[in-house]
Design an enzyme around this catalytic site. Structure first.
Site, PDB file in Angstrom:
ATOM      1  N   ASP A   1       0.760  -1.023  -0.525  1.00 51.90           N
ATOM      2  CA  ASP A   1       0.230  -0.166  -0.278  1.00 51.90           C
ATOM      3  C   ASP A   1       0.608   1.017  -0.209  1.00 51.90           C
ATOM      4  O   ASP A   1       2.003   1.150   0.546  1.00 51.90           O
ATOM      5  CB  ASP A   1      -1.281   0.172   1.610  1.00 51.90           C
ATOM      6  CG  ASP A   1      -1.756   1.157   0.868  1.00 51.90           C
ATOM      7  OD1 ASP A   1      -3.516  -0.019   1.378  1.00 51.90           O
ATOM      8  OD2 ASP A   1      -2.190   1.939   0.444  1.00 51.90           O
TER       9      ASP A   1
ATOM     10  N   LYS B   1     -19.275  -9.580 -11.671  1.00 50.68           N
ATOM     11  CA  LYS B   1     -19.228  -9.234  -9.776  1.00 50.68           C
ATOM     12  C   LYS B   1     -20.503  -7.533 -10.361  1.00 50.68           C
ATOM     13  O   LYS B   1     -21.248  -7.655  -9.296  1.00 50.68           O
ATOM     14  CB  LYS B   1     -17.705  -7.987  -9.938  1.00 50.68           C
ATOM     15  CG  LYS B   1     -17.585  -7.789  -9.044  1.00 50.68           C
ATOM     16  CD  LYS B   1     -17.663  -8.066  -7.781  1.00 50.68           C
ATOM     17  CE  LYS B   1     -18.421  -7.227  -6.372  1.00 50.68           C
ATOM     18  NZ  LYS B   1     -16.921  -7.103  -5.864  1.00 50.68           N
TER      19      LYS B   1
ATOM     20  N   CYS C   1     -20.133  -0.988  -1.304  1.00 53.09           N
ATOM     21  CA  CYS C   1     -20.347  -1.443  -3.228  1.00 53.09           C
ATOM     22  C   CYS C   1     -21.740  -1.282  -3.737  1.00 53.09           C
ATOM     23  O   CYS C   1     -21.349  -0.783  -4.949  1.00 53.09           O
ATOM     24  CB  CYS C   1     -20.069  -2.907  -2.342  1.00 53.09           C
ATOM     25  SG  CYS C   1     -18.560  -3.135  -1.563  1.00 53.09           S
TER      26      CYS C   1
ATOM     27  N   THR D   1     -13.542  -4.164  -8.092  1.00 53.83           N
ATOM     28  CA  THR D   1     -14.879  -4.039  -9.431  1.00 53.83           C
ATOM     29  C   THR D   1     -14.532  -2.527 -10.096  1.00 53.83           C
ATOM     30  O   THR D   1     -14.564  -1.592  -9.059  1.00 53.83           O
ATOM     31  CB  THR D   1     -15.924  -3.764  -7.828  1.00 53.83           C
ATOM     32  OG1 THR D   1     -16.395  -5.065  -6.781  1.00 53.83           O
ATOM     33  CG2 THR D   1     -17.531  -3.689  -8.758  1.00 53.83           C
TER      34      THR D   1
HETATM   35  C1  UGA Z   1     -22.309  -6.986  -1.244  1.00 51.01           C
HETATM   36  C2  UGA Z   1     -22.049  -8.294  -1.821  1.00 51.01           C
HETATM   37  O1  UGA Z   1     -23.217  -8.443  -0.818  1.00 51.01           O
HETATM   38  C3  UGA Z   1     -20.845  -9.062  -1.784  1.00 51.01           C
HETATM   39  O2  UGA Z   1     -21.332 -10.373  -2.333  1.00 51.01           O
HETATM   40  C4  UGA Z   1     -19.550  -7.971  -2.763  1.00 51.01           C
HETATM   41  O3  UGA Z   1     -18.665  -8.929  -2.920  1.00 51.01           O
HETATM   42  C5  UGA Z   1     -19.701  -6.440  -1.415  1.00 51.01           C
HETATM   43  O4  UGA Z   1     -20.500  -5.992  -1.911  1.00 51.01           O
HETATM   44  C6  UGA Z   1     -18.819  -5.593  -2.379  1.00 51.01           C
HETATM   45  O5  UGA Z   1     -19.008  -5.952  -3.949  1.00 51.01           O
HETATM   46  O6  UGA Z   1     -17.287  -5.900  -2.233  1.00 51.01           O
HETATM   47  P1  UGA Z   1     -21.498  -6.007   1.258  1.00 51.01           P
HETATM   48  O7  UGA Z   1     -21.767  -4.154   0.671  1.00 51.01           O
HETATM   49  O8  UGA Z   1     -20.435  -6.177   2.982  1.00 51.01           O
HETATM   50  O9  UGA Z   1     -21.642  -6.739   0.359  1.00 51.01           O
HETATM   51  O10 UGA Z   1     -22.702  -5.789   2.308  1.00 51.01           O
HETATM   52  P2  UGA Z   1     -24.256  -6.718   2.277  1.00 51.01           P
HETATM   53  O11 UGA Z   1     -23.746  -7.959   3.404  1.00 51.01           O
HETATM   54  O12 UGA Z   1     -24.649  -6.046   0.971  1.00 51.01           O
HETATM   55  O13 UGA Z   1     -24.876  -5.631   2.427  1.00 51.01           O
HETATM   56  C7  UGA Z   1     -25.365  -4.446   1.617  1.00 51.01           C
HETATM   57  C8  UGA Z   1     -26.253  -3.551   2.327  1.00 51.01           C
HETATM   58  O14 UGA Z   1     -27.700  -4.046   1.702  1.00 51.01           O
HETATM   59  C9  UGA Z   1     -26.658  -3.172   3.697  1.00 51.01           C
HETATM   60  O15 UGA Z   1     -26.448  -2.115   3.772  1.00 51.01           O
HETATM   61  C10 UGA Z   1     -27.477  -3.941   4.290  1.00 51.01           C
HETATM   62  O16 UGA Z   1     -28.114  -3.420   5.561  1.00 51.01           O
HETATM   63  C11 UGA Z   1     -28.474  -3.682   3.291  1.00 51.01           C
HETATM   64  N1  UGA Z   1     -30.034  -4.762   3.358  1.00 51.01           N
HETATM   65  C12 UGA Z   1     -28.671  -6.461   2.848  1.00 51.01           C
HETATM   66  C13 UGA Z   1     -31.126  -4.863   2.661  1.00 51.01           C
HETATM   67  O17 UGA Z   1     -31.314  -3.942   3.757  1.00 51.01           O
HETATM   68  N2  UGA Z   1     -32.194  -5.320   3.166  1.00 51.01           N
HETATM   69  C14 UGA Z   1     -31.280  -7.011   3.182  1.00 51.01           C
HETATM   70  O18 UGA Z   1     -32.459  -7.896   3.221  1.00 51.01           O
HETATM   71  C15 UGA Z   1     -30.173  -7.367   2.395  1.00 51.01           C
END
Ligand code: UGA
Length: 491
Positions: free
Chosen positions: A55, A239, A295, A147
């Protein structure tokens, strides 16, 4: 070089390939030690690889080398310390050292939204590749993980060709990452699939060799890790398509929440019922204040921008709606707050001056300290603007939240946050909030009113404890205000 037509078969026998460094396993570098790179570096060392994290940020590298993960991720601190002590894991700011060390170099730098529009900012990718390439004096594989907009891998290949010393035969591949914050260690060590975007048999074999530890662990646990081998463009699109689908699923259920609110139905029961259909599935149907994080929001915007460049903007126009539905859910909390506090909602929003609001949760999801594009923090900011006195408690995200939104009060416990509150808003579904005792909290607040922005509390239990409860897309529970629905006949 012969271009192989990509095979899409599942796990294949790993080609016996000798890495350019001559060792039994490829030596790996991870360029960028943010969330993606640091987690990968640590987990791949755990799987037995020699790893170097790279980094330009000296303080981040200093912390990692010292055994401190610069962000919150369950289980990662312990793995970092363990792998530093084995001597397999090192960190550096020196790209020359990285080039000399590595057989496979993973690009893990950030690709944030550009300040001037919806597209992704690729300047960190460019900086990492142009810093590394001139030092690549032997054959190596540069693998994109960040990404990116489709087309980036070809551009990276050109950058490498322009900047690497003549004759070094560096190749490029793309292998996107699907890890979720809060489950990152598990997602790296036990991925549900791997995608290899390659242009040569050598690159494909090197990627199989690179993930051999992942395949071996899966075999020992009687699992398989499917591999989809693709061209560059497909790997890049996989992705963003996955994230676009997930965002769409969340906004779909949040759109249903809006309809449920108008019709007096309960979106949590609706989600449960449709989720039993295996074609729909129950995952990612949790209605609430919507998606955030580093993301999904920026990825769906960058995807639309790229589709427009490609002349197929219309194909992704629905993602604009997905974004709008997501933003509307944040605004819904303000309407509920005004309703519960008996304040009018004017054209400029509600006037909540003189009220005290406790906000529980600042991070974009639980088990993370990440507040990037956090719905919880956006709602907090909007509540603060109404003139209310807002007190926030988050189990892990306070430091990051304070940097982002310094104008509200942060406290270090749930009890402190709710003391004398006229309204409690649960905006991130931390376990601590799910399991809070409404009786005990009720003794601390000045009035028992709660907005459950994540539908993570049991309305029956809270109303039995005397709370007026408002969820997202659910009927009001507790003292009722004027009905907001009209019957189909009169509508
Ligand atoms: C997301 C994807 O799920 C991963 O597969 C991906 O690798 C990652 O982005 C990335 O591009 O690096 P992440 O951002 O860690 O992962 O979080 P998520 O678990 O997807 O949740 C995203 C948002 O959606 C959160 O704010 C969560 O609270 C919300 N969410 C999730 C809801 O409001 N409802 C749901 O049913 C699920």
């Amino acid at each position: 070089m012969t271009v192989q037509y990509p095979s899409t078969s599942a796990v294949q026998p790993h080609a016996l390939i000798t890495p350019p460094s001559g060792g039994p396993r490829p030596r790996l570098t991870f360029l960028g030690t943010g969330y993606l790179g640091a987690t990968h570096a640590i987990c791949m060392a755990e799987l037995g690889y020699e790893v170097l994290g790279v980094d330009v940020d000296e303080s981040k590298i200093g912390k990692l080398a010292d055994g401190q993960v610069p962000f919150h991720e369950p289980g990662l601190d312990e793995l970092l310390r363990r792998n530093l002590s084995t001597g397999r894991l090192h960190f550096t700011t020196d790209y020359k050292e990285a080039a000399e060390f590595g057989d496979v170099h993973f690009i893990c730098v950030g690709t944030p939204q550009r300040p001037d529009g919806m597209a992704a900012d690729l300047s960190y990718v460019e900086a990492a590749v142009t810093a590394l390439a001139p030092h690549l004096h032997r054959k190596a594989l540069v693998v994109g993980k960040s990404t990116v907009p489709v087309g980036t891998a070809d551009w990276v290949a050109q950058l490498v060709a322009r900047n690497a010393p003549p004759g070094s035969e560096v190749e490029v591949a793309w292998s996107p990452e699907f890890l979720r914050e809060g489950f990152a260690v598990e997602d790296v060590i036990r991925p549900d699939r791997l995608v290899f975007g390659v242009k040569s048999e050598w690159a494909r074999s090197m990627l199989y060799a690179t993930y051999k530890g992942v395949f071996e662990l899966a075999a020992a646990e009687d699992r398989e890790v499917p591999v989809v081998v693709t061209d560059f463009a497909t790997a890049e699109l996989v992705k963003v398509a996955a994230n676009a689908f997930l965002a769409t699923k969340i906004s779909f259920i949040n759109a249903m929440a809006e309809v449920c609110e108008a019709a007096g139905a309960d979106v949590t029961l609706l989600a449960k019922a449709i989720g039993y259909d295996a074609r729909i599935g129950k995952a990612f149907l949790r209605a609430g204040v919507g998606f955030g994080g580093g993301c999904l929001p920026k990825d769906i915007r960058a995807f639309q921008a790229r589709a427009q460049e490609l002349g197929v903007g219309e194909a992704l126009r629905f993602l604009h709606e997905v974004d709008l539905i997501n933003q509307r859910r944040r605004a819904r909390v303000l309407h509920l707050a005004a309703e519960l506090l008996g304040r009018p909602f004017g054209p400029a929003g509600p006037d909540l001056a003189g009220t005290r609001i406790a906000v529980l949760g600042a991070t974009f999801k639980p088990n993370s300290d990440d507040v990037r594009d956090s719905p919880a923090l956006a709602v907090t900011k909007a509540l603060h603007k109404t003139g209310a006195t807002v007190t926030v408690y988050d189990p892990q995200g306070t430091d990051n939240a304070r940097r982002e939104l310094p104008t509200v009060t942060y406290v270090s416990s749930l009890n402190e946050a709710v003391r004398d509150a006229d309204l409690v808003c649960v905006l991130t579904e931390w376990e601590e909030f799910r399991h809070a005792d409404p009786e005990k909290l009720g003794e601390l607040v000045s009035a028992r009113r709660v907005i459950d922005g994540r539908n993570c509390l049991d309305p029956a239990v809270w109303s039995a404890a005397g709370w007026e409860y408002r969820g997202m897309g659910r009927p009001a529970v507790g003292r009722q205000t004027a009905p907001h629905t009209s019957s189909p006949e009169t509508a």
